[in-house]
Write an enzyme that holds these catalytic residues in place. Structure first.
Site, PDB file in Angstrom:
ATOM      1  N   LEU A 158      -3.813  17.878  14.917  1.00 23.16           N
ATOM      2  CA  LEU A 158      -5.257  17.773  15.108  1.00 23.16           C
ATOM      3  C   LEU A 158      -5.975  18.901  14.376  1.00 23.16           C
ATOM      4  CD1 LEU A 158      -7.906  16.784  16.451  1.00 23.16           C
ATOM      5  CD2 LEU A 158      -7.259  18.153  18.443  1.00 23.16           C
ATOM      6  N   TYR A 159      -5.537  20.136  14.573  1.00 30.25           N
ATOM      7  CA  TYR A 159      -6.205  21.273  13.947  1.00 30.25           C
ATOM      8  C   TYR A 159      -6.156  21.165  12.422  1.00 30.25           C
ATOM      9  CZ  TYR A 159      -5.624  23.046  18.694  1.00 30.25           C
ATOM     10  OH  TYR A 159      -5.629  23.187  20.047  1.00 30.25           O
ATOM     11  N   ALA A 160      -5.005  20.776  11.883  1.00 31.53           N
ATOM     12  CA  ALA A 160      -4.889  20.613  10.425  1.00 31.53           C
ATOM     13  C   ALA A 160      -5.839  19.530   9.933  1.00 31.53           C
ATOM     14  CB  ALA A 160      -3.447  20.292  10.038  1.00 31.53           C
TER      15      ALA A 160
END
Length: 190
Positions: A158-160
């Site tokens: 998700l963060y990427a």
């Protein structure tokens, strides 16, 4: 329907039991760590420019009844500053690895995303992504930074996908043993 409700320090601490319940369901920490985590979260609410959002599910109800609201996720952060444990530890490590100029660029005026959790029953529905975007909207800081387990988890993916890049990997916090990735991205979100 999911709605996001903002909360400052007082509203956050009023709902700390709910927050801990979601954190515990999502992270499954050892029971002996929950009291300490609650204390850390309460302390975070005293940090400068603290902001939280709750993801609330409004259950539809028969006409005339007040719909029931359940908190199914939360995310909060604050402006990082010298003297805060996470900020100081990460700043020192990033300075040692990449130089003080790089550490200042990322952490000198950063919004630290401290906790982002969605109850397991509601994960995979875009709630975490929406909470992060909502939480970061309108922030004045240059960057957003966070730490996450350094494993191929859904959170890491998700963060990427939101543009966070690794600043440190295989990082072990003092007194810990688990490996973390420290990630950051410029603000604002585009």
């Amino acid at each position: 329907m999911i709605e996001f409700r903002g909360a400052g320090p007082a509203a956050f601490t009023e709902r700390l039991e709910t927050v801990i319940g979601i954190y515990t369901a999502a992270m499954n920490p050892p029971r002996d760590q929950i009291t300490g985590r609650k204390s850390i979260m309460r302390n975070h609410a005293t940090y400068p420019h603290f902001q939280c959002y709750f993801a609330e599910l409004r259950d539809s109800s028969p006409s005339g009844e007040v719909p029931e609201t359940r908190v199914v996720g939360f995310a909060y952060g604050f402006r990082g500053a010298p003297g805060q444990w996470w900020h100081d530890v990460v700043f020192r490590a990033l300075s040692e690895q990449s130089g003080r100029e790089v550490a200042n660029a990322w952490l000198g005026y950063a919004f630290e995303l401290a906790e982002i959790h969605v109850h397991p029953d509601y994960q995979g529905k875009g709630i975490g992504r929406a909470m992060i975007r909502t939480l970061c909207a309108g922030r004045r800081e240059r960057t957003a930074v966070l730490s996450t387990h350094d494993q191929p988890t859904a959170a890491r993916h998700l963060y990427a996908s939101l543009g966070f890049t690794d600043l440190l990997t295989r990082f072990v916090f003092p007194g810990g043993y688990e490996e973390y990735a420290i990630a950051g991205r410029p603000l604002p979100f585009t």
